[in-house]
Scaffold this motif. Structure first.
Motif, PDB file in Angstrom:
ATOM      1  N   ASP A 251       0.836  -1.218   0.000  1.00  0.00           N
ATOM      2  CA  ASP A 251       0.000   0.000   0.000  1.00  0.00           C
ATOM      3  C   ASP A 251       0.861   1.254   0.000  1.00  0.00           C
ATOM      4  O   ASP A 251       0.547   2.244   0.655  1.00  0.00           O
ATOM      5  N   GLY A 252       1.975   1.210  -0.710  1.00  0.00           N
ATOM      6  CA  GLY A 252       2.849   2.362  -0.872  1.00  0.00           C
ATOM      7  C   GLY A 252       3.830   2.585   0.254  1.00  0.00           C
ATOM      8  O   GLY A 252       4.677   3.467   0.175  1.00  0.00           O
ATOM      9  N   ALA A 253       3.752   1.789   1.343  1.00  0.00           N
ATOM     10  CA  ALA A 253       4.652   1.964   2.479  1.00  0.00           C
ATOM     11  C   ALA A 253       5.673   0.824   2.517  1.00  0.00           C
ATOM     12  O   ALA A 253       5.335  -0.331   2.265  1.00  0.00           O
ATOM     13  N   LEU A 254       6.919   1.167   2.849  1.00  0.00           N
ATOM     14  CA  LEU A 254       7.974   0.165   2.948  1.00  0.00           C
ATOM     15  C   LEU A 254       7.616  -0.839   4.045  1.00  0.00           C
ATOM     16  O   LEU A 254       7.363  -0.463   5.190  1.00  0.00           O
ATOM     17  N   SER A 255       7.576  -2.132   3.690  1.00  0.00           N
ATOM     18  CA  SER A 255       7.198  -3.146   4.676  1.00  0.00           C
ATOM     19  C   SER A 255       8.293  -4.174   4.950  1.00  0.00           C
ATOM     20  O   SER A 255       8.270  -4.833   5.985  1.00  0.00           O
ATOM     21  N   LEU A 256       9.270  -4.319   4.056  1.00  0.00           N
ATOM     22  CA  LEU A 256      10.301  -5.330   4.243  1.00  0.00           C
ATOM     23  C   LEU A 256      11.513  -5.009   3.372  1.00  0.00           C
ATOM     24  O   LEU A 256      11.357  -4.591   2.225  1.00  0.00           O
ATOM     25  N   VAL A 257      12.714  -5.225   3.919  1.00  0.00           N
ATOM     26  CA  VAL A 257      13.951  -5.084   3.156  1.00  0.00           C
ATOM     27  C   VAL A 257      14.761  -6.366   3.357  1.00  0.00           C
ATOM     28  O   VAL A 257      14.986  -6.786   4.494  1.00  0.00           O
ATOM     29  N   THR A 258      15.153  -6.992   2.239  1.00  0.00           N
ATOM     30  CA  THR A 258      15.947  -8.220   2.291  1.00  0.00           C
ATOM     31  C   THR A 258      17.009  -8.165   1.197  1.00  0.00           C
ATOM     32  O   THR A 258      16.936  -7.330   0.294  1.00  0.00           O
ATOM     33  N   ASN A 259      17.969  -9.062   1.273  1.00  0.00           N
ATOM     34  CA  ASN A 259      18.930  -9.242   0.196  1.00  0.00           C
ATOM     35  C   ASN A 259      18.582 -10.531  -0.531  1.00  0.00           C
ATOM     36  O   ASN A 259      18.141 -11.500   0.082  1.00  0.00           O
ATOM     37  N   ASP A 260      18.786 -10.542  -1.846  1.00  0.00           N
ATOM     38  CA  ASP A 260      18.434 -11.679  -2.676  1.00  0.00           C
ATOM     39  C   ASP A 260      19.547 -11.892  -3.690  1.00  0.00           C
ATOM     40  O   ASP A 260      20.059 -10.932  -4.255  1.00  0.00           O
ATOM     41  N   THR A 261      19.911 -13.154  -3.918  1.00  0.00           N
ATOM     42  CA  THR A 261      20.967 -13.473  -4.880  1.00  0.00           C
ATOM     43  C   THR A 261      20.361 -14.120  -6.115  1.00  0.00           C
ATOM     44  O   THR A 261      19.550 -15.030  -6.002  1.00  0.00           O
ATOM     45  N   ASP A 262      20.752 -13.643  -7.280  1.00  0.00           N
ATOM     46  CA  ASP A 262      20.360 -14.210  -8.567  1.00  0.00           C
ATOM     47  C   ASP A 262      21.625 -14.833  -9.152  1.00  0.00           C
ATOM     48  O   ASP A 262      22.589 -14.119  -9.412  1.00  0.00           O
ATOM     49  N   LYS A 263      21.639 -16.164  -9.318  1.00  0.00           N
ATOM     50  CA  LYS A 263      22.860 -16.855  -9.721  1.00  0.00           C
ATOM     51  C   LYS A 263      22.597 -17.793 -10.887  1.00  0.00           C
ATOM     52  O   LYS A 263      21.546 -18.431 -10.957  1.00  0.00           O
ATOM     53  N   ILE A 264      23.563 -17.880 -11.801  1.00  0.00           N
ATOM     54  CA  ILE A 264      23.491 -18.856 -12.888  1.00  0.00           C
ATOM     55  C   ILE A 264      24.075 -20.162 -12.347  1.00  0.00           C
ATOM     56  O   ILE A 264      25.249 -20.227 -12.000  1.00  0.00           O
ATOM     57  N   VAL A 265      23.233 -21.194 -12.273  1.00  0.00           N
ATOM     58  CA  VAL A 265      23.636 -22.439 -11.621  1.00  0.00           C
ATOM     59  C   VAL A 265      24.016 -23.550 -12.595  1.00  0.00           C
ATOM     60  O   VAL A 265      24.707 -24.499 -12.220  1.00  0.00           O
ATOM     61  N   SER A 266      23.551 -23.478 -13.840  1.00  0.00           N
ATOM     62  CA  SER A 266      23.887 -24.540 -14.793  1.00  0.00           C
ATOM     63  C   SER A 266      23.645 -24.054 -16.216  1.00  0.00           C
ATOM     64  O   SER A 266      23.146 -22.946 -16.433  1.00  0.00           O
ATOM     65  N   THR A 267      24.039 -24.903 -17.164  1.00  0.00           N
ATOM     66  CA  THR A 267      23.759 -24.627 -18.569  1.00  0.00           C
ATOM     67  C   THR A 267      23.059 -25.834 -19.168  1.00  0.00           C
ATOM     68  O   THR A 267      23.188 -26.958 -18.671  1.00  0.00           O
ATOM     69  N   GLU A 268      22.310 -25.589 -20.225  1.00  0.00           N
ATOM     70  CA  GLU A 268      21.623 -26.639 -20.973  1.00  0.00           C
ATOM     71  C   GLU A 268      21.750 -26.308 -22.452  1.00  0.00           C
ATOM     72  O   GLU A 268      22.087 -25.183 -22.824  1.00  0.00           O
ATOM     73  N   ASP A 269      21.457 -27.284 -23.282  1.00  0.00           N
ATOM     74  CA  ASP A 269      21.417 -27.062 -24.718  1.00  0.00           C
ATOM     75  C   ASP A 269      19.960 -27.006 -25.156  1.00  0.00           C
ATOM     76  O   ASP A 269      19.146 -27.828 -24.727  1.00  0.00           O
ATOM     77  N   TRP A 270      19.629 -26.022 -25.981  1.00  0.00           N
ATOM     78  CA  TRP A 270      18.283 -25.912 -26.550  1.00  0.00           C
ATOM     79  C   TRP A 270      18.429 -25.481 -28.005  1.00  0.00           C
ATOM     80  O   TRP A 270      18.939 -24.385 -28.268  1.00  0.00           O
ATOM     81  N   ASN A 271      18.046 -26.336 -28.911  1.00  0.00           N
ATOM     82  CA  ASN A 271      18.132 -26.037 -30.345  1.00  0.00           C
ATOM     83  C   ASN A 271      19.519 -25.541 -30.757  1.00  0.00           C
ATOM     84  O   ASN A 271      19.649 -24.591 -31.528  1.00  0.00           O
ATOM     85  N   GLY A 272      20.563 -26.162 -30.207  1.00  0.00           N
ATOM     86  CA  GLY A 272      21.931 -25.799 -30.567  1.00  0.00           C
ATOM     87  C   GLY A 272      22.456 -24.556 -29.872  1.00  0.00           C
ATOM     88  O   GLY A 272      23.539 -24.080 -30.204  1.00  0.00           O
ATOM     89  N   ARG A 273      21.730 -24.020 -28.928  1.00  0.00           N
ATOM     90  CA  ARG A 273      22.157 -22.821 -28.193  1.00  0.00           C
ATOM     91  C   ARG A 273      22.453 -23.185 -26.745  1.00  0.00           C
ATOM     92  O   ARG A 273      21.779 -24.028 -26.165  1.00  0.00           O
ATOM     93  N   THR A 274      23.422 -22.518 -26.153  1.00  0.00           N
ATOM     94  CA  THR A 274      23.705 -22.695 -24.733  1.00  0.00           C
ATOM     95  C   THR A 274      22.741 -21.825 -23.946  1.00  0.00           C
ATOM     96  O   THR A 274      22.717 -20.606 -24.114  1.00  0.00           O
ATOM     97  N   VAL A 275      21.956 -22.463 -23.087  1.00  0.00           N
ATOM     98  CA  VAL A 275      20.982 -21.770 -22.246  1.00  0.00           C
ATOM     99  C   VAL A 275      21.523 -21.737 -20.825  1.00  0.00           C
ATOM    100  O   VAL A 275      21.990 -22.760 -20.307  1.00  0.00           O
ATOM    101  N   TYR A 276      21.482 -20.569 -20.186  1.00  0.00           N
ATOM    102  CA  TYR A 276      21.979 -20.383 -18.833  1.00  0.00           C
ATOM    103  C   TYR A 276      20.790 -20.413 -17.882  1.00  0.00           C
ATOM    104  O   TYR A 276      19.855 -19.620 -18.015  1.00  0.00           O
ATOM    105  N   VAL A 277      20.845 -21.356 -16.922  1.00  0.00           N
ATOM    106  CA  VAL A 277      19.734 -21.572 -15.996  1.00  0.00           C
ATOM    107  C   VAL A 277      20.058 -20.881 -14.678  1.00  0.00           C
ATOM    108  O   VAL A 277      21.105 -21.138 -14.065  1.00  0.00           O
ATOM    109  N   PHE A 278      19.158 -20.013 -14.232  1.00  0.00           N
ATOM    110  CA  PHE A 278      19.314 -19.273 -12.984  1.00  0.00           C
ATOM    111  C   PHE A 278      18.701 -20.062 -11.828  1.00  0.00           C
ATOM    112  O   PHE A 278      17.838 -20.904 -12.035  1.00  0.00           O
ATOM    113  N   ALA A 279      19.137 -19.750 -10.620  1.00  0.00           N
ATOM    114  CA  ALA A 279      18.636 -20.432  -9.428  1.00  0.00           C
ATOM    115  C   ALA A 279      17.120 -20.275  -9.276  1.00  0.00           C
ATOM    116  O   ALA A 279      16.455 -21.157  -8.737  1.00  0.00           O
TER     117      ALA A 279
END
Length: 193
Positions: free
Chosen positions: A52-80
């Motif tokens: 409702d427009g008021a600050l209610s929570l502050v946290t830290n969050d990590t976005d990480k690339i954890v693995s790769t896969e192949d899709w139609n001959g392209r390397t796909v990077y999979v995030f956590a």
């Protein structure tokens, strides 16, 4: 019949995207991508949640690339968090799944010189229009991006992307809740190869 028509449309979109070169080859970042994609890369964000427009929570969050896969001959990077991205030229695409289970590629971000619009497939069967602009200046940060781009959606959400860095700032809104609820993320640390 409706699902079949959508599947055919998605297949045609995949074929077009796989053959289409990037938007602006001269603006590519290190490694040929606006976002450095490599297994092990991570970005730490400070998330501020507003209710409702008021600050209610502050946290830290990590976005990480954890693995790769192949899709139609392209390397796909999979995030956590389950995102699957790949680079084609200077454009980043995200894989999504249709109701049928088929994976389809949708553009997420690319360098541009002038304001551009593109369609992004959200949730496999919903398409939203996004607008991307080349920012005159990048936001202040300890990382010096050679260029920054702001990508907005119809829900007052946005990403600010720094070339060679990734997402520097992000705002995600609850579009249809009728309330002023949103999350703001700011990059505070990163490790990229």
């Amino acid at each position: 019949m409706k699902g079949y028509l959508f599947s055919v449309t998605a297949l045609l979109m995949i074929l077009l995207l796989n053959e289409k070169p990037g938007c602006n080859e001269s603006a590519t970042a290190v490694g040929g991508s606006i976002v450095p994609l490599s297994k092990g890369n991570y970005w730490i964000y400070r998330d501020s949640v507003f209710t409702d427009g008021a600050l209610s929570l502050v946290t830290n969050d990590t976005d990480k690339i954890v693995s790769t896969e192949d899709w139609n001959g392209r390397t796909v990077y999979v995030f956590a968090d389950g995102k699957e991205w790949f680079a084609s030229g200077d454009t980043i695409f995200q894989l999504g799944r249709q109701r049928t289970g088929a994976k389809i590629a949708s553009p997420v971000m690319m360098p541009v010189k002038e304001e551009s619009r593109f369609n992004f497939m959200y949730g496999g069967d919903v398409v939203i229009e996004k607008t991307i602009v080349n920012m005159a200046t990048c936001p202040e940060s300890k990382w010096k991006a050679s260029a920054c781009y702001k990508i907005t959606d119809n829900c007052e959400g946005y990403w600010i992307v720094g070339a060679g860095i990734g997402i520097i700032r992000e705002k995600t809104s609850e579009c249809f809740s009728g309330k002023n609820n949103y999350t703001s993320r700011t990059l505070i640390e990163m490790k990229v190869q």
